[in-house]
Design a protein around this motif. Structure first.
Motif, mmCIF file in Angstrom:
data_model
loop_
_atom_site.group_PDB
_atom_site.id
_atom_site.type_symbol
_atom_site.label_atom_id
_atom_site.label_comp_id
_atom_site.label_asym_id
_atom_site.label_seq_id
_atom_site.Cartn_x
_atom_site.Cartn_y
_atom_site.Cartn_z
ATOM 1 N N LYS A 222 0.727 -1.050 0.012
ATOM 2 C CA LYS A 222 -0.002 -0.055 -0.109
ATOM 3 C C LYS A 222 0.959 1.224 0.003
ATOM 4 O O LYS A 222 0.201 2.183 -0.451
ATOM 5 C CB LYS A 222 -0.981 0.034 1.243
ATOM 6 N N ILE A 223 1.950 1.254 0.571
ATOM 7 C CA ILE A 223 2.811 2.164 0.657
ATOM 8 C C ILE A 223 3.279 2.827 -0.911
ATOM 9 O O ILE A 223 3.462 4.009 -1.148
ATOM 10 C CB ILE A 223 3.990 2.037 1.422
ATOM 11 N N ILE A 224 3.624 1.803 -1.660
ATOM 12 C CA ILE A 224 3.842 2.013 -3.245
ATOM 13 C C ILE A 224 2.655 2.716 -3.777
ATOM 14 O O ILE A 224 2.819 3.775 -4.322
ATOM 15 C CB ILE A 224 4.164 0.747 -3.942
ATOM 16 N N LEU A 225 1.674 2.173 -3.557
ATOM 17 C CA LEU A 225 0.464 2.835 -4.230
ATOM 18 C C LEU A 225 0.042 4.432 -3.622
ATOM 19 O O LEU A 225 -0.145 5.248 -4.402
ATOM 20 C CB LEU A 225 -1.037 2.144 -3.561
ATOM 21 N N GLN A 226 0.411 4.575 -2.234
ATOM 22 C CA GLN A 226 0.359 5.758 -1.761
ATOM 23 C C GLN A 226 1.450 6.720 -2.183
ATOM 24 O O GLN A 226 1.167 7.951 -2.556
ATOM 25 C CB GLN A 226 0.478 5.809 -0.223
ATOM 26 N N ARG A 227 2.567 6.210 -2.380
ATOM 27 C CA ARG A 227 3.609 7.304 -3.051
ATOM 28 C C ARG A 227 3.340 7.562 -4.377
ATOM 29 O O ARG A 227 3.591 8.480 -4.753
ATOM 30 C CB ARG A 227 5.037 6.219 -3.043
ATOM 31 N N GLU A 228 2.935 6.591 -5.261
ATOM 32 C CA GLU A 228 2.650 6.891 -6.736
ATOM 33 C C GLU A 228 1.436 7.992 -6.675
ATOM 34 O O GLU A 228 1.672 8.615 -7.621
ATOM 35 C CB GLU A 228 2.454 5.627 -7.324
ATOM 36 N N ASN A 229 0.605 7.666 -5.915
ATOM 37 C CA ASN A 229 -0.501 8.649 -5.937
ATOM 38 C C ASN A 229 -0.081 10.172 -5.683
ATOM 39 O O ASN A 229 -0.383 11.141 -6.322
ATOM 40 C CB ASN A 229 -1.646 8.367 -5.156
ATOM 41 N N ARG A 230 0.725 10.227 -4.617
ATOM 42 C CA ARG A 230 1.189 11.438 -4.094
ATOM 43 C C ARG A 230 2.073 12.162 -5.238
ATOM 44 O O ARG A 230 2.072 13.388 -5.366
ATOM 45 C CB ARG A 230 1.833 11.375 -2.786
ATOM 46 N N VAL A 231 2.879 11.407 -5.838
ATOM 47 C CA VAL A 231 3.643 11.959 -6.952
ATOM 48 C C VAL A 231 3.002 12.511 -8.110
ATOM 49 O O VAL A 231 2.923 13.562 -8.481
ATOM 50 C CB VAL A 231 4.727 11.106 -7.344
ATOM 51 N N THR A 232 1.813 11.598 -8.367
ATOM 52 C CA THR A 232 0.860 11.968 -9.498
ATOM 53 C C THR A 232 0.023 13.201 -9.055
ATOM 54 O O THR A 232 -0.099 14.210 -9.887
ATOM 55 C CB THR A 232 -0.369 10.845 -9.611
ATOM 56 N N GLU A 233 -0.314 13.485 -7.863
ATOM 57 C CA GLU A 233 -1.116 14.697 -7.479
ATOM 58 C C GLU A 233 -0.054 15.770 -7.585
ATOM 59 O O GLU A 233 -0.557 16.789 -7.921
ATOM 60 C CB GLU A 233 -1.441 14.382 -6.019
ATOM 61 N N MET A 234 1.005 15.829 -7.134
ATOM 62 C CA MET A 234 2.142 16.697 -7.280
ATOM 63 C C MET A 234 2.449 17.183 -8.856
ATOM 64 O O MET A 234 2.510 18.489 -8.967
ATOM 65 C CB MET A 234 3.545 16.468 -6.434
ATOM 66 N N LEU A 235 2.453 16.154 -9.610
ATOM 67 C CA LEU A 235 2.512 16.612 -10.890
ATOM 68 C C LEU A 235 1.346 17.714 -11.512
ATOM 69 O O LEU A 235 1.345 18.378 -12.148
ATOM 70 C CB LEU A 235 2.600 15.391 -11.836
ATOM 71 N N VAL A 236 0.361 17.137 -10.886
ATOM 72 C CA VAL A 236 -1.296 17.733 -11.220
ATOM 73 C C VAL A 236 -0.955 19.347 -10.565
ATOM 74 O O VAL A 236 -1.195 20.428 -10.988
ATOM 75 C CB VAL A 236 -2.414 17.291 -10.463
ATOM 76 N N GLU A 237 -0.642 19.336 -9.198
ATOM 77 C CA GLU A 237 -0.458 20.659 -8.463
ATOM 78 C C GLU A 237 0.377 21.578 -9.203
ATOM 79 O O GLU A 237 0.296 22.650 -9.168
ATOM 80 C CB GLU A 237 -0.235 20.323 -7.062
ATOM 81 N N GLU A 238 1.450 21.085 -9.643
ATOM 82 C CA GLU A 238 2.657 21.878 -10.221
ATOM 83 C C GLU A 238 2.512 21.951 -11.696
ATOM 84 O O GLU A 238 3.540 22.854 -12.335
ATOM 85 C CB GLU A 238 4.126 21.249 -9.918
ATOM 86 N N GLY A 239 1.335 21.912 -12.359
ATOM 87 C CA GLY A 239 1.049 22.035 -13.763
ATOM 88 C C GLY A 239 1.717 21.152 -14.867
ATOM 89 O O GLY A 239 1.378 21.582 -16.141
ATOM 90 N N PHE A 240 1.976 20.093 -14.343
ATOM 91 C CA PHE A 240 2.472 19.282 -15.713
ATOM 92 C C PHE A 240 1.321 18.169 -16.075
ATOM 93 O O PHE A 240 1.509 17.815 -17.147
ATOM 94 C CB PHE A 240 3.731 18.367 -15.039
ATOM 95 N N LEU A 241 0.185 18.044 -15.153
ATOM 96 C CA LEU A 241 -0.889 17.423 -15.770
ATOM 97 C C LEU A 241 -2.066 18.189 -15.460
ATOM 98 O O LEU A 241 -2.034 18.835 -14.491
ATOM 99 C CB LEU A 241 -0.937 15.783 -15.082
ATOM 100 N N LYS A 242 -3.298 17.573 -15.986
ATOM 101 C CA LYS A 242 -4.668 18.016 -15.702
ATOM 102 C C LYS A 242 -5.351 17.164 -14.718
ATOM 103 O O LYS A 242 -5.034 15.894 -15.087
ATOM 104 C CB LYS A 242 -5.312 18.701 -16.750
#
Length: 242
Positions: A222-242
């Protein structure tokens, strides 16, 4: 920008400080993120960063490990379960992971067996350069050839917890933006990856986050899933993704 205005300070969300046998000043590591034009941080920011750092004494040799892998990348966040004996035996497994964006979607590895998504990438071998490991792992897992001149740093996720065998498991996960060649190659999967039916998919951020959040299989870390989700969220927050 006016000459009398200092540059904006963009700081990592959290910096964990590790030093063999002693506590170290946050300023030793934080200077790595000094914006051009500043020789030191304003007092308010210095105090803010110092208060956010959990200083601790690492297992013997950990500082040398961090130096050998050139840990000078932005620290995105830290996963610290605080369930370990810091003076015990350790197992270190750094990794390199790829952020490949095409038409607003991320290249992800989909475990068809357990239905979750992860960034392409994996462990760095002893003596291997991070960028070399990135290209090797992406080719093996996804069948994509990384264009090495395109590799750019995004940030690092530090993980520390009790190990399965050793007292401490330590992992620095290095995330890189990169482009890939158009032609798809054949995957070269490990046995467990083949068993999980690792499949390359280009996926939007929302689907990645929702799919990983819904995964409840006890065999999935579950830690891997949480890590990947948080990195994905940061990419959205920083404008790389929508």
């Amino acid at each position: 920008m006016k000459k009398n205005n200092p540059p904006q300070c963009v700081l990592p969300r959290r910096i964990s400080v590790f030093q063999t046998g002693q506590s170290v000043s946050i300023l030793k590591d934080i200077r790595l993120w000094l914006p051009r034009g500043l020789s030191s941080f304003p007092e308010g920011l210095r105090r803010q960063r110092t208060e956010s750092v959990r200083e601790l004494t690492a297992v013997t040799g950990f500082n040398n490990y961090r130096q050998s892998y050139g840990v000078r990348m932005r620290n995105l966040f830290t996963i610290d379960l605080k369930n370990y004996d810091i003076n015990g035996t350790k197992f270190e497994r750094p990794s390199a992971r790829a952020i490949i964006i095409k038409d607003g979607k991320l290249a992800m590895i989909h475990s068809l067996k357990y239905d979750y998504y992860k960034f392409p990438g994996g462990g760095i071998k002893n003596g291997e350069e991070k960028e070399t490991a990135l290209a090797r792992e992406v080719l093996e897992e996804a069948g994509l050839c990384v264009i090495k001149d395109s590799i750019k740093e995004f940030g690092m996720v530090h993980r520390i917890q009790k190990g399965d065998v050793e007292d401490v498991f330590i992992q620095d996960n290095f995330y890189y933006f990169c482009d890939v060649a158009a032609e798809l190659q054949k995957q070269n999967l490990d046995d467990y990856e083949a068993d999980e039916k690792f499949t390359l998919e280009f996926v939007d951020a929302k689907k990645i986050i929702e799919t990983n959040a819904a995964c409840t299989n006890p065999k999935v870390d579950k830690i891997i899933l949480q890590r990947e989700n948080r990195v994905t969220e940061m990419l959205v927050e920083e404008g790389f993704l929508k």
